[in-house]
Enzyme design. Structure first.
Site, PDB file in Angstrom:
ATOM      1  N   HIS A 139      36.155  31.960  44.322  1.00  0.00           N
ATOM      2  CA  HIS A 139      36.517  30.745  45.264  1.00  0.00           C
ATOM      3  C   HIS A 139      36.278  31.920  46.777  1.00  0.00           C
ATOM      4  O   HIS A 139      35.708  31.668  47.708  1.00  0.00           O
ATOM      5  CB  HIS A 139      37.992  30.376  45.313  1.00  0.00           C
ATOM      6  CG  HIS A 139      38.377  29.681  46.596  1.00  0.00           C
ATOM      7  ND1 HIS A 139      37.855  28.419  46.827  1.00  0.00           N
ATOM      8  CD2 HIS A 139      38.945  30.053  47.657  1.00  0.00           C
ATOM      9  CE1 HIS A 139      38.362  28.114  48.167  1.00  0.00           C
ATOM     10  NE2 HIS A 139      39.193  28.868  48.502  1.00  0.00           N
ATOM     11  N   TYR A 140      36.925  33.213  46.323  1.00  0.00           N
ATOM     12  CA  TYR A 140      36.710  34.340  47.744  1.00  0.00           C
ATOM     13  C   TYR A 140      35.396  34.691  47.660  1.00  0.00           C
ATOM     14  O   TYR A 140      34.927  35.061  48.715  1.00  0.00           O
ATOM     15  CB  TYR A 140      38.023  35.241  47.558  1.00  0.00           C
ATOM     16  CG  TYR A 140      39.269  34.666  48.145  1.00  0.00           C
ATOM     17  CD1 TYR A 140      39.487  34.599  49.254  1.00  0.00           C
ATOM     18  CD2 TYR A 140      40.062  33.840  47.063  1.00  0.00           C
ATOM     19  CE1 TYR A 140      40.442  33.717  50.076  1.00  0.00           C
ATOM     20  CE2 TYR A 140      41.162  33.017  47.682  1.00  0.00           C
ATOM     21  CZ  TYR A 140      41.504  33.126  49.024  1.00  0.00           C
ATOM     22  OH  TYR A 140      42.501  32.453  49.405  1.00  0.00           O
ATOM     23  N   HIS A 141      34.664  34.881  46.526  1.00  0.00           N
ATOM     24  CA  HIS A 141      33.512  35.372  46.465  1.00  0.00           C
ATOM     25  C   HIS A 141      32.449  34.338  47.370  1.00  0.00           C
ATOM     26  O   HIS A 141      31.848  34.746  48.283  1.00  0.00           O
ATOM     27  CB  HIS A 141      32.909  35.181  44.894  1.00  0.00           C
ATOM     28  CG  HIS A 141      31.575  35.577  45.087  1.00  0.00           C
ATOM     29  ND1 HIS A 141      31.112  36.836  44.497  1.00  0.00           N
ATOM     30  CD2 HIS A 141      30.303  34.829  45.200  1.00  0.00           C
ATOM     31  CE1 HIS A 141      29.793  37.090  44.543  1.00  0.00           C
ATOM     32  NE2 HIS A 141      29.261  35.577  44.854  1.00  0.00           N
ATOM     33  N   ALA A 181      33.317  34.691  50.920  1.00  0.00           N
ATOM     34  CA  ALA A 181      32.806  36.060  51.726  1.00  0.00           C
ATOM     35  C   ALA A 181      31.064  35.798  51.940  1.00  0.00           C
ATOM     36  O   ALA A 181      30.885  36.143  52.757  1.00  0.00           O
ATOM     37  CB  ALA A 181      32.937  37.121  50.465  1.00  0.00           C
TER      38      ALA A 181
END
Ligand code: MG
Length: 667
Positions: free
Chosen positions: A300-302, A305
């Site tokens: 999700h944070y990938h 980003a």
């Protein structure tokens, strides 16, 4: 000395009344913040120099209303659309019922006299995200679509009310992320209202709000000066308080680029823009491994980003400064997209490893379409953007990302695929969970082994208890000692062989003092998985091998240690574990969460063996995906090497009457 109390009281009442009547003040300091030599501000400069600041503010507002050369990708003023949900947020906001967080519905009411410190559930996110003002942009859209002044009037009021009730007092930078009770009063409030991530969020979204409300009569010259002074304060605050690392820093940097690009009239605009660009150019090399994985090891944070990096490119493109990003920046973003498409399942969802939430296909197609505009030559991006109507799939199937420790076995890119995604990487950043060796498994349209997810982030009491439950190593599909969390999360890839009839991954994590976990995964005949878990070292205790069963009916037997799903025809599996004598099986309550604060019950299974001596505890587990569970084959397995071997492994499995040897030798 006698004090005339009555007079003091009267004076206060009148100044209060005055404050109400003149909620918006002319903030003359704005003129010292602006570069009055900026083209277009000639009249503003002259009037200001003549001491006519009220007229100068009026001229400044005229300038902004006429300004056409600054653009942002977030709103299209020529075609403003409002969704039903946004309209609801805008209307609710008129009553001070603010949409703060999807996990806390229905939204809370913050009182007629807005209480910006109201904290009905002690989840940090609920209090932080209040200060993102998610309802402001919808109010702006509602205003533009309906032409109803009430939205603009109320927005301006709330904007000023927020400034007055959330003064910026200095606290230590580290205290923004702390969850203790040391800070009181304004300082305690600053931790939430002025956390740099929230500030950056406002910095970005207020560029949209500024554009949407600018034509309104409620957007007075006085209000403009309040707005600009407040906005400037936001950017200065971030400049001095950038988060040290991680996705917060990326968000802050990208939004500083917004601030610098959107208000080039500020003297500091160039500095803001440059600081954001420099940070992104630096951090893209720090936070992204050469294989394209983002260092939080959280899909999700990938994804977040990727979108931060792309957003910076889009605003650069719209305002003519793309050249400030080198080609290597673009190449890295493209690698990150390739990483994401590989670890995603055929329905466009990502694994819910670490703090990841489930994405939707709709959202992802929109992402791929946006990415396609930045990478028009990439045929795989086009393929996913068009659901296969155009473009091409990658030429390979299985794919490993060795530095990040993400390994994908697949026999197809289509919905019918058998696809396993294994997570076994280095120590991950904040959002990463101690789950080395875990996996998710998809078969023919359904996820059969899903990660437990994360449920909540951080807060007090019960919120923290739930967060900790979902973070536990034992609620993953991996091995623990005494059900405890991993002490070390530093997996090393020993072997990755992604082609042929027998594909192999060997990964090792020194999880506990004197106990390492070697997991060998064989993908056999592109059809089924054999997982060999070896717990080696001097440590004593109970070695537990965990599997989180899919929700629904799962038949199981302690006699032969099997689990067989009883789902309707299409996507089922049989799991059988072969361990040493004395192995027991335990069934416990498990949970599955794919969205914040949403969870469903399921079964958490473990196979347990007491380890008394130096001998490694070893398990072989076969997972056989099958359309109809009645067709699940008979299976058996045994070790050929009698003890744990540092340099290799040999086992024999028999599946559906077919015997085969699975082995490898490490170099
Ligand atoms: Mg997890």
């Amino acid at each position: 000395m006698r004090i005339n109390l009555k007079a003091v009281a009267l004076a206060c009442v009148s100044c209060f009344a005055l404050g109400q009547a003149k909620a918006q003040e002319l903030k003359t300091e704005v003129f010292s913040l602006l570069n009055l030599d900026y083209p277009g501000l000639e009249k503003v400069k002259t009037l200001h120099n003549e001491g006519k600041d009220a007229d100068a503010a009026k001229a400044l507002l005229d300038y902004y209303r006429a300004r056409t050369d600054v653009k942002t990708p977030d709103v299209n003023l020529k075609n403003i659309k409002i969704s039903k949900t946004e309209q609801q947020w805008a209307d609710d906001a008129l009553q001070h019922t603010f949409f703060v967080h999807k996990g806390y519905q229905p939204s809370f009411n913050y009182g007629e006299d807005i209480d910006w410190r109201y904290w009905p559930v002690k989840d940090n996110e609920l209090r932080w995200q209040l200060h993102r003002h998610k309802w402001f942009t919808p109010m702006g859209k509602a205003y533009r679509v309906s032409g109803d002044e009430k939205y603009a009037e109320e927005w301006a009021k709330q904007y000023i009310d927020w400034i007055k009730k959330n003064p910026l007092v200095k606290i230590d930078k580290s205290e923004y992320e702390m969850a203790d009770d040391k800070l009181k009063g304004d300082a305690e409030n600053v931790r939430f209202a002025w956390r740099p991530l929230e500030v950056s969020n406002r910095l970005q979204d207020q560029t949209s709000q500024f554009q949407l409300f600018l034509p309104s009569p409620s957007f007075t010259p006085e209000f403009l000066t309040e707005f600009l002074v407040n906005y400037h304060k936001h950017a200065v605050h971030i400049l001095g308080n950038y988060s040290d690392q991680g996705n917060h820093l990326l968000f802050e940097a990208q939004r500083m680029i917004y601030a610098g690009a959107f208000f080039p009239e500020f003297k500091d605009a160039q500095t803001w823009r440059k600081s954001g660009i420099d940070i992104l150019n630096r951090e893209i090399n720090v936070q992204v491994y050469p294989d394209g994985g983002q260092f939080e090891l959280d899909p999700h944070y990938h994804l977040a980003a990727i979108n931060i990096f792309c957003k910076a490119l889009r605003i650069a493109d719209m305002n003519g400064f793309r050249g400030e990003f080198p080609q290597s920046y673009l190449d890295t973003v493209e690698n990150m997209i390739t990483f994401y498409m590989n670890v995603s399942f055929p329905d466009y969802t990502n694994p819910c490893f670490s703090d990841a939430k489930l994405t939707t296909k709709r959202e992802m197609i929109k992402n791929y379409k946006d990415w396609h505009k930045l990478f028009p030559e990439n045929k795989a991006i086009l393929y996913f953007a068009t659901e296969g109507k155009k473009g091409e799939l990658p030429a390979y199937l299985s794919k490993g990302f060795l530095k990040s420790g993400f390994f994908v076995f697949r026999n197809s890119w289509g919905t019918d695929a058998a696809q396993m995604v294994v997570k076994a990487g280095p120590k991950g950043f904040w959002h990463c969970q101690p789950d080395n060796g875990t996996f998710e498994l998809w078969f023919n349209g359904k996820k059969l082994f899903a990660d437990s997810g994360s449920y909540v982030y951080a807060g007090k009491g019960e919120v923290m208890e739930w967060r900790n439950w979902f973070r536990q190593t034992r609620v993953h599909n991996t091995l623990t000692l005494n059900d405890k969390n991993l002490e070390t999360t530093e997996s090393v890839t020993k072997l990755w062989q992604p082609e042929g009839d027998v594909q192999v991954l060997v990964t090792e994590n020194p999880g506990y003092k004197n106990l390492k976990h070697r997991r060998s995964v064989f993908f056999v005949d592109n059809a089924y998985f054999v997982i060999v878990d070896e717990a080696a070292g001097d440590a004593k205790g109970v070695v537990n091998l965990h599997f989180q069963m899919p929700k629904g009916k799962v038949a199981n037997s302690r006699e032969d240690m099997t689990f067989v799903t009883q789902f309707e025809n299409g996507s089922n599996m049989k799991l059988q574990c072969f361990g040493p004598d004395g192995m027991t099986m335990k069934k416990e309550e498990g949970w599955l969460s794919t969205a914040y604060r949403k969870k469903v019950k399921r079964m958490n299974v473990s196979f347990n063996v007491r380890k008394d001596g130096e001998d490694a505890v070893r398990y072989i587990t076969i997972i056989y995906p099958v359309k109809d569970s009645a067709d699940a084959p008979e299976m058996s397995a045994k070790f050929k090497n009698k003890k744990f071997d540092e340099n290799g492994l040999e086992i024999e499995v028999k599946v559906g009457g077919k015997k085969r040897t699975l082995k490898y030798t490490l170099q």
